[in-house]
Scaffold this motif. Structure first.
Motif, PDB file in Angstrom:
ATOM      1  N   ALA A  82       3.108 -28.766 -51.131  1.00 25.09           N
ATOM      2  CA  ALA A  82       2.488 -28.627 -49.766  1.00 25.09           C
ATOM      3  C   ALA A  82       2.481 -27.152 -49.343  1.00 25.09           C
ATOM      4  O   ALA A  82       1.653 -26.540 -48.558  1.00 25.09           O
ATOM      5  N   CYS A  83       3.205 -26.103 -50.035  1.00 20.48           N
ATOM      6  CA  CYS A  83       3.513 -25.051 -49.834  1.00 20.48           C
ATOM      7  C   CYS A  83       2.528 -24.101 -50.527  1.00 20.48           C
ATOM      8  O   CYS A  83       2.655 -22.679 -50.545  1.00 20.48           O
ATOM      9  N   ARG A  84       1.954 -24.550 -51.518  1.00 25.46           N
ATOM     10  CA  ARG A  84       0.938 -23.907 -52.656  1.00 25.46           C
ATOM     11  C   ARG A  84      -0.501 -23.724 -52.022  1.00 25.46           C
ATOM     12  O   ARG A  84      -0.887 -24.821 -51.524  1.00 25.46           O
ATOM     13  N   THR A  85      -0.978 -22.606 -51.750  1.00 21.16           N
ATOM     14  CA  THR A  85      -2.180 -22.226 -51.215  1.00 21.16           C
ATOM     15  C   THR A  85      -3.373 -23.366 -51.419  1.00 21.16           C
ATOM     16  O   THR A  85      -4.177 -23.766 -50.844  1.00 21.16           O
ATOM     17  N   GLY A  86      -3.130 -23.952 -52.875  1.00 23.26           N
ATOM     18  CA  GLY A  86      -4.349 -24.592 -53.226  1.00 23.26           C
ATOM     19  C   GLY A  86      -4.243 -26.079 -52.675  1.00 23.26           C
ATOM     20  O   GLY A  86      -5.458 -26.681 -52.601  1.00 23.26           O
ATOM     21  N   PHE A  87      -3.372 -26.220 -52.296  1.00 21.95           N
ATOM     22  CA  PHE A  87      -3.078 -27.802 -51.590  1.00 21.95           C
ATOM     23  C   PHE A  87      -3.378 -27.443 -50.136  1.00 21.95           C
ATOM     24  O   PHE A  87      -3.284 -28.598 -49.176  1.00 21.95           O
ATOM     25  N   ARG A  88      -3.858 -26.397 -49.588  1.00 18.51           N
ATOM     26  CA  ARG A  88      -4.122 -26.206 -47.920  1.00 18.51           C
ATOM     27  C   ARG A  88      -2.964 -26.656 -47.070  1.00 18.51           C
ATOM     28  O   ARG A  88      -3.370 -27.145 -45.880  1.00 18.51           O
ATOM     29  N   ASN A  89      -1.885 -26.352 -47.637  1.00 17.24           N
ATOM     30  CA  ASN A  89      -0.633 -26.930 -46.694  1.00 17.24           C
ATOM     31  C   ASN A  89      -0.991 -28.248 -46.358  1.00 17.24           C
ATOM     32  O   ASN A  89      -0.783 -28.418 -45.276  1.00 17.24           O
ATOM     33  N   VAL A  90      -1.314 -29.469 -47.170  1.00 13.65           N
ATOM     34  CA  VAL A  90      -1.757 -30.379 -46.817  1.00 13.65           C
ATOM     35  C   VAL A  90      -0.653 -31.240 -45.987  1.00 13.65           C
ATOM     36  O   VAL A  90      -1.250 -32.004 -44.880  1.00 13.65           O
ATOM     37  N   MET A  91       0.526 -31.104 -46.052  1.00 10.99           N
ATOM     38  CA  MET A  91       1.448 -31.846 -44.890  1.00 10.99           C
ATOM     39  C   MET A  91       1.408 -31.414 -43.639  1.00 10.99           C
ATOM     40  O   MET A  91       2.160 -31.855 -42.788  1.00 10.99           O
ATOM     41  N   LEU A  92       1.068 -29.983 -43.527  1.00  6.16           N
ATOM     42  CA  LEU A  92       0.981 -29.659 -42.126  1.00  6.16           C
ATOM     43  C   LEU A  92      -0.631 -29.442 -41.529  1.00  6.16           C
ATOM     44  O   LEU A  92      -0.547 -29.024 -40.579  1.00  6.16           O
ATOM     45  N   MET A  93      -1.366 -30.110 -42.245  1.00  5.12           N
ATOM     46  CA  MET A  93      -2.673 -30.088 -41.832  1.00  5.12           C
ATOM     47  C   MET A  93      -2.659 -30.964 -40.441  1.00  5.12           C
ATOM     48  O   MET A  93      -1.934 -31.976 -40.256  1.00  5.12           O
ATOM     49  N   PRO A  94      -3.228 -30.468 -39.240  1.00 10.70           N
ATOM     50  CA  PRO A  94      -3.186 -31.245 -38.053  1.00 10.70           C
ATOM     51  C   PRO A  94      -3.602 -32.782 -38.210  1.00 10.70           C
ATOM     52  O   PRO A  94      -2.748 -33.349 -37.411  1.00 10.70           O
ATOM     53  N   LYS A  95      -4.427 -33.030 -38.997  1.00 11.64           N
ATOM     54  CA  LYS A  95      -4.979 -34.576 -39.058  1.00 11.64           C
ATOM     55  C   LYS A  95      -3.859 -35.359 -39.803  1.00 11.64           C
ATOM     56  O   LYS A  95      -3.579 -36.484 -39.629  1.00 11.64           O
ATOM     57  N   VAL A  96      -3.110 -34.815 -40.774  1.00  8.58           N
ATOM     58  CA  VAL A  96      -1.933 -35.316 -41.405  1.00  8.58           C
ATOM     59  C   VAL A  96      -0.791 -35.434 -40.580  1.00  8.58           C
ATOM     60  O   VAL A  96      -0.118 -36.413 -40.184  1.00  8.58           O
ATOM     61  N   VAL A  97      -0.309 -34.395 -39.725  1.00 12.05           N
ATOM     62  CA  VAL A  97       0.643 -34.557 -38.796  1.00 12.05           C
ATOM     63  C   VAL A  97       0.575 -35.360 -37.626  1.00 12.05           C
ATOM     64  O   VAL A  97       1.358 -36.044 -36.973  1.00 12.05           O
TER      65      VAL A  97
END
Length: 202
Positions: free
Chosen positions: A45-60
């Motif tokens: 989730a901290c790698r740029t290619g994954f767009r901080n997926v776990m911190l995306m507003p829709k995931v949060v």
């Protein structure tokens, strides 16, 4: 922001898992796949290619609806690329709990999430889950030999309920995911990777 319906939240609490369909766009999926191919080290989730997926507003927002306001992300995400199961001891039901207090009357508030970047509706390799299994202990049996040993051990200790948990023929399902989907399950929910989808015809 309310992301889930009341029915979805109730389903998750009852069944122990929830599949959120079409959360990610095709563009996001392609970025995730490209990041997997680069196979860089570090938390996913901290790698740029994954767009901080776990911190995306829709995931949060989804996690808030399921777990409440006080969320802690432990930074334990990973990717599996070109991951092939071993001939034996790869497919077995287990949980991911640590220091579980065994109190199944209360929620163990730790959650797994998954994004499967292949079609797991028509092909093997996805997640297999035993619905509602977050409500009872899991005895991991990687082989028939382990199953017999665990069963005998429970009988010797007069733990007949535990013996039943070892051999009970619970109904399991292959969770049908597409690359756009987001999957959440309790770490207490009995699950197995490398699900096999039988095919009778090509």
């Amino acid at each position: 922001m309310q992301a889930l319906t009341k029915e979805q939240v109730e389903f998750f609490k009852r069944e122990g898992y929830l599949l959120v369909k079409d959360l990610f766009s095709d563009e996001e999926v392609e970025d995730f796949r490209a990041a997997c191919r680069r196979d860089e080290s570090g938390d996913t989730a901290c790698r740029t290619g994954f767009r901080n997926v776990m911190l995306m507003p829709k995931v949060v927002a989804i996690m808030h609806d399921l777990a409440g306001e006080n969320l802690i992300y432990l930074g334990l995400s990973l990717t599996r690329t070109h991951d092939t199961p071993k001939p034996v001891r790869s497919r077995f039901f287990h949980t991911d709990t640590v220091h579980d207090d065994g109190d199944y009357a209360t929620v163990y508030p730790v959650y797994n999430t998954g994004v499967y970047l292949q079609d797991r509706i028509h092909w093997s390799g996805g997640l297999k889950i035993i619905p509602r299994s977050h409500m009872w202990p899991c005895v991991t049996n990687k082989t028939i030999n382990e199953l017999v040993k665990n069963f005998v051990r429970k009988l010797i200790s007069l733990d007949f309920r535990g013996a039943w948990y070892v051999i009970a023929p619970y109904h399991s399902i292959n969770v049908e995911t597409t690359p756009r989907d987001f999957l959440v399950w309790y770490v207490r929910t009995h699950h197995s990777g490398y699900a096999v989808r039988l095919k009778w015809f090509p």
